[in-house]
Design an enzyme around this catalytic site. Structure first.
Site, PDB file in Angstrom:
ATOM      1  N   ARG A 306       0.755  -1.127   0.120  1.00  0.00           N
ATOM      2  CA  ARG A 306       0.028  -0.037  -0.045  1.00  0.00           C
ATOM      3  C   ARG A 306       0.775   1.342   0.013  1.00  0.00           C
ATOM      4  NH1 ARG A 306      -5.258   1.625   0.382  1.00  0.00           N
ATOM      5  NH2 ARG A 306      -6.049  -0.731   0.375  1.00  0.00           N
ATOM      6  N   GLU A 719     -10.056   5.445   6.905  1.00  0.00           N
ATOM      7  CA  GLU A 719      -8.662   5.794   6.899  1.00  0.00           C
ATOM      8  C   GLU A 719      -8.312   7.105   6.206  1.00  0.00           C
ATOM      9  OE1 GLU A 719      -8.112   1.562   5.236  1.00  0.00           O
ATOM     10  OE2 GLU A 719      -6.303   1.862   6.605  1.00  0.00           O
TER      11      GLU A 719
HETATM   12  N1  MTE Z   1     -13.181   4.555  14.059  1.00  0.00           N
HETATM   13  C1  MTE Z   1     -13.308   4.227  15.307  1.00  0.00           C
HETATM   14  N2  MTE Z   1     -14.131   5.015  16.292  1.00  0.00           N
HETATM   15  N3  MTE Z   1     -12.483   3.142  16.070  1.00  0.00           N
HETATM   16  C2  MTE Z   1     -11.506   2.437  15.142  1.00  0.00           C
HETATM   17  O1  MTE Z   1     -11.031   1.535  15.590  1.00  0.00           O
HETATM   18  N4  MTE Z   1     -10.806   2.103  12.891  1.00  0.00           N
HETATM   19  C3  MTE Z   1     -10.072   2.700  11.631  1.00  0.00           C
HETATM   20  C4  MTE Z   1     -11.622   3.510  10.916  1.00  0.00           C
HETATM   21  N5  MTE Z   1     -12.277   4.199  11.976  1.00  0.00           N
HETATM   22  C5  MTE Z   1     -11.502   2.943  13.824  1.00  0.00           C
HETATM   23  C6  MTE Z   1     -12.203   3.866  13.197  1.00  0.00           C
HETATM   24  C7  MTE Z   1      -9.555   1.882  10.575  1.00  0.00           C
HETATM   25  S1  MTE Z   1      -8.156   1.518  10.722  1.00  0.00           S
HETATM   26  C8  MTE Z   1     -10.463   1.355   9.473  1.00  0.00           C
HETATM   27  S2  MTE Z   1      -9.708   0.402   8.436  1.00  0.00           S
HETATM   28  C9  MTE Z   1     -11.932   1.640   9.434  1.00  0.00           C
HETATM   29  O2  MTE Z   1     -12.362   2.558  10.381  1.00  0.00           O
HETATM   30  C10 MTE Z   1     -12.767   0.288   9.440  1.00  0.00           C
HETATM   31  O3  MTE Z   1     -14.051   0.451   9.380  1.00  0.00           O
HETATM   32  P1  MTE Z   1     -14.758   0.729   8.284  1.00  0.00           P
HETATM   33  O4  MTE Z   1     -14.340  -0.301   6.986  1.00  0.00           O
HETATM   34  O5  MTE Z   1     -16.344   0.378   8.544  1.00  0.00           O
HETATM   35  O6  MTE Z   1     -14.652   2.320   7.688  1.00  0.00           O
HETATM   36  N1  HPA Z   2      -5.860  -2.635   4.094  1.00  0.00           N
HETATM   37  C1  HPA Z   2      -5.959  -3.072   5.399  1.00  0.00           C
HETATM   38  N2  HPA Z   2      -5.711  -4.338   5.932  1.00  0.00           N
HETATM   39  C2  HPA Z   2      -5.420  -5.391   4.640  1.00  0.00           C
HETATM   40  C3  HPA Z   2      -5.014  -4.868   3.443  1.00  0.00           C
HETATM   41  C4  HPA Z   2      -5.538  -3.426   3.160  1.00  0.00           C
HETATM   42  O1  HPA Z   2      -5.170  -3.094   1.836  1.00  0.00           O
HETATM   43  N3  HPA Z   2      -4.722  -5.957   2.477  1.00  0.00           N
HETATM   44  C5  HPA Z   2      -4.722  -7.045   3.522  1.00  0.00           C
HETATM   45  N4  HPA Z   2      -5.301  -6.405   4.665  1.00  0.00           N
HETATM   46 MO1  MOS Z   3      -7.579  -0.423   9.124  1.00  0.00          MO
HETATM   47  S1  MOS Z   3      -5.590  -0.133   9.267  1.00  0.00           S
HETATM   48  O1  MOS Z   3      -7.541  -1.180   7.598  1.00  0.00           O
HETATM   49  O2  MOS Z   3      -7.770  -1.639  10.023  1.00  0.00           O
END
Ligand code: MTE
Ligand code: HPA
Ligand code: MOS
Length: 766
Positions: A306, A719
């Site tokens: 990534r 993210e």
């Molecule tokens: N928001 C909260 N409140 N707590 C979390 O742990 N994790 C983040 C983001 N927002 C997180 C968060 C991360 S690393 C990711 S990948 C996404 O939420 C995952 O959730 P989603 O795919 O439903 O957005």
């Molecule tokens: N994001 C988060 N987690 C993952 C990914 C990614 O792109 N690929 C494999 N695990």
């Molecule tokens: Mo988020 S770092 O893809 O859990």
């Protein structure tokens, strides 16, 4: 639009929300780890005799007691659950203790003798490079001919940036409760982003089949990537103890333990060479990316991938070569963290832009704008995917205006001209973030939707609620599709028995993937109910026009024939009739993302389903005497498509930005010479507090920007906004450079702590 709150908001506030540690469990033992005190060495001998005599100790287990594979590695098996003959980082588990209380376990731990013959460890990237500890061969992505065009460029320079790690600091530490059942059964409550992987890894370590293990997750007190592959460590340890003791076992790491032994964001060192024109157009870049993987592979290669896929961020670079290497060191294995490798390479790219601007003595904003991906030309990424639906220009135009960028730029120049001890800086930085797992097969999700005869609906899906609002969005999607009010929909705890073989909730794709799966299940149910209801209306109105299946509509908790609107029943009645007519009211849904085809051999292809865009303008002031930095104002304009829930999306943007702030300004890991983490608690490890957020914080969502590639035209949000915090780091750099008339470039590291700021000031003004 009426505000829809997070489905658990009231429970969060009143304290009623049930987290793992709140679940009452009879007869439960406390699991505890005994870890290595040495970063690298050979285990010579151990002795647990005295420890076993401590009151309340039910078991002390070593690798010899593990019936399965004794390995936690999620992709390759390179992480022993309990060390066999060597240790590779401080804190690596050697024994597991089951006791009635934590104190008993700690007392027993003190009596365990472990003799380790120490070997020379490596901790930093530079040590790793000299010891040649590559995780895998260097990967290279290449577009054009950077090596040809660099020497020919009008201007060129080289540089580098050093980027530190980051602790996840989820409020709920790693935790798991394992309850053995009959025979080989094991029920696991886990604070994990990845229930399926917990299920698989526990099964492998217990030496049982996957169907014997059930994993359930209602909610996490935060994950941030730290529970994508690291949650199965505590789950496996607790399961090993529970199976041995034939009794429930809970492991919940203390804050100190969690901070000391779990993996973090990868520290990076990135070197680059850039060639560009007098106008500031980039002609060629060579970039060498190095990441500190820690003691095992874990997700390091995916994270590095990534990084490669985001090394050009929002800019078109015609000739670019990106080389990327992950290096093993004797630290806990670093892991996923919001942004997943993109923040580090983006920081390097933005630094290149910033240095070009300093070189040419122009505002960095100008260089950014000039190099943005074009709308129809200059829109091919280094890996060959085209940047379509480019929102960079619409965001730029609006944000430059609403933030008063140019007016404030002038004001800041004037301010700095008359102030000696306080200097201000300003920066605008963009984010372009690819949405999809780069590991293609993970782009799938499943759902199971049940309708009950009182018209209530239970939605099961494979995603995990970690505070990000996924369950709320699933509830909204289900309610809209079925035409019922939100209170009719309950989203169930995530459970591997309800929806199997799921992907982690990660890569910001939780709503996109699970939302589409939930919708698919609901469409099946609607078709069945439509047939039942059309038939029911036709029978009731014999001799009159028949009701057609396709005319049956779901709205306002009602089911009706829109051509004969008086033919109307409640949703609950429709459900009851379906049951009496022996029609199933339960359906599964499945979704897989189309059109992703990345080829790791050639490092080309469509890695992402779409891109998310955003920009931030930040202004800081720096006290020249103390190094203290205040964020005066941050303006963010972010693209979430058509937001399913603006309330939640703005919360995600604010949260991500503030977490990014910690990464770029204050969070720093300090280790002893022996590789022990020294700042493992909140008094010495500094995450942003309420006084560190921007004094004036303005977050808006880009309007009129539907994303036709995802559920309800929305965009993933979890993210991407994390990296908007780079605007703060570049504003700091801008303020620092305002202190020196003659020096144009400085080498600032991430994080720019007060200490780093002071050291830089000293170097600048010698
Ligand atoms: N928001 C909260 N409140 N707590 C979390 O742990 N994790 C983040 C983001 N927002 C997180 C968060 C991360 S690393 C990711 S990948 C996404 O939420 C995952 O959730 P989603 O795919 O439903 O957005
Ligand atoms: N994001 C988060 N987690 C993952 C990914 C990614 O792109 N690929 C494999 N695990
Ligand atoms: Mo988020 S770092 O893809 O859990």
């Amino acid at each position: 639009m009426e505000k829809i709150f997070h489905e658990s908001a009231a429970y969060h506030i009143t304290g009623e929300a049930i987290y793992l540690d709140d679940i009452p469990q009879a007869n439960v033992l406390i699991g505890h780890l005994v870890g290595s005190k040495v970063a690298k060495g050979k285990i010579i001998s151990t002795n647990i005799e005295q420890a076993l005599k401590v009151k309340g100790i039910h078991a002390i287990l070593s690798h010899k007691d593990i019936l399965g594979i004794n390995n936690l590695g999620p992709i390759v098996h390179d992480e022993e659950a309990l060390a066999v003959s060597e240790v590779r980082f401080v804190g690596q588990a050697i024994f597991l203790i089951a006791a009635e209380t934590k104190q008993q376990a700690i007392d027993a731990e003190r009596l365990i003798e472990i003799v380790i013959e120490e070997q020379k460890p490596v901790f930093t990237l530079f040590e790793a490079m000299s010891a040649d500890t590559k995780v895998q061969p260097t990967r290279t992505m290449k577009t054009g001919e950077a090596e040809t065009f660099l020497p020919l460029a009008e201007h060129k320079f080289s540089g580098n940036i050093e980027i530190g790690g980051q602790e996840h600091w989820y409020l709920e530490t790693q935790a798991s409760l394992c309850i053995p059942g009959e025979g080989n059964e094991m029920k696991i409550i886990s604070s994990t982003q990845n229930p399926t992987e917990v299920q698989m890894i526990v099964a492998e370590n217990l030496g049982v089949s996957i169907h014997e293990v059930e994993v359930e997750t209602r909610r996490l007190g935060g994950g941030f990537g730290g529970k994508e592959t690291n949650a199965h460590h505590v789950a496996t340890w607790a399961a090993i103890l529970a199976k041995h003791c034939k009794q429930p076992v809970k492991i919940k790491l203390t804050r100190d333990e969690d901070q000391k032994i779990t993996g973090k964001r990868h520290p990076y060192f990135i070197e680059y060479q850039v060639g560009f024109t007098q106008q500031g157009i980039i002609q060629a870049i060579e970039m060498d990316i190095h990441s500190n993987a820690g003691s095992a592979r874990d997700l390091s290669m995916s994270i590095l991938e990534r990084s490669m896929l985001h090394a050009e961020n929002a800019y078109f670079v015609e000739n670019m070569t990106i080389r990327a290497t992950a290096w093993k060191t004797n630290l806990p294995s670093n892991t996923a963290f919001r942004g997943f490798g993109a923040p580090q390479s983006m920081a390097a790219m933005e630094n290149i832009i910033d240095e070009i601007a300093r070189f040419l003595s122009v505002d960095a904003a100008e260089i950014r704008y000039k190099n943005f991906y074009g709308i129809e030309k200059r829109n091919k990424t280094p890996y060959g995917q085209l940047v379509i639906n480019n929102r960079l220009f619409s965001i730029w135009d609006e944000l430059i205006q609403t933030s008063d960028y140019y007016k404030r730029r002038k004001e800041i120049q004037q301010f700095n001209a008359v102030n000696t001890y306080l200097k201000k800086g300003l920066a605008i930085t963009p984010v372009k973030f690819g949405i999809s797992f780069t590991t293609s097969f993970l782009n799938q999700a499943g759902a199971l939707v049940n309708i009950y005869t009182d018209g209530t609906i239970l939605v099961n899906h494979g995603g995990v609620e970690m505070g990000q609002g996924l369950f709320t969005k699933m509830q909204q999607i289900a309610a809209l599709e079925l035409g019922v009010s939100l209170d009719k929909i309950k989203v169930n705890a995530t459970n591997t028995s309800k929806v199997p073989n799921t992907s982690p909730t990660a890569a910001s794709s939780g709503s996109d993937l699970n939302g589409a799966a939930v919708k698919e299940a609901i469409l099946k149910l609607k078709e069945r109910i439509q047939a039942v209801v059309a038939n029911y209306f036709s029978e009731k109105n014999q001799g009159k026009q028949k009701s057609e299946i396709k005319d049956i509509i779901f709205r306002n908790n009602l089911v009706f024939d829109w051509r004969n609107p008086e033919r109307e029943i409640s949703f609950a009645e429709a459900a009851s009739i379906a049951r009496i007519k022996q029609v199933s009211l339960s359906a599964t849904g499945f979704y897989k993302t189309p059109d992703i085809n990345y080829n790791r051999e050639t490092e080309t292809g469509n890695a992402f389903h779409y891109f998310a865009f955003g920009m931030a303008v930040s202004e800081v002031s720096i006290d020249i005497l103390t190094g203290e930095c205040v964020i005066e104002r941050s303006d963010i304009l972010h693209d979430v498509g058509e937001s399913i829930n603006p309330n939640i999306d703005i919360g995600q943007i604010e949260g991500a930005f503030v977490q990014g702030l910690g990464w770029v300004t204050s969070e720093e890991m300090k280790y002893s010479a022996k590789g022990e983490l020294l700042n493992y608690s909140p008094d010495t490890y500094k995450i942003p507090g309420i006084r560190n957020i921007p004094k004036d914080f303005r977050v808006s969502l880009l309007q009129n920007a539907p994303n036709f590639n995802a559920i309800r035209r929305s965009k993933a949000v979890g993210e991407p906004p994390f990296m908007l915090a780079l605007s703060v780091w570049f504003a700091i750099k801008d303020a620092l450079l305002a202190t020196s008339a003659e020096k144009k470039q400085i080498n600032l590291k991430i994080p720019a702590t007060n200490e780093a700021i002071l050291l830089t000031l000293n170097a600048l003004n010698k």
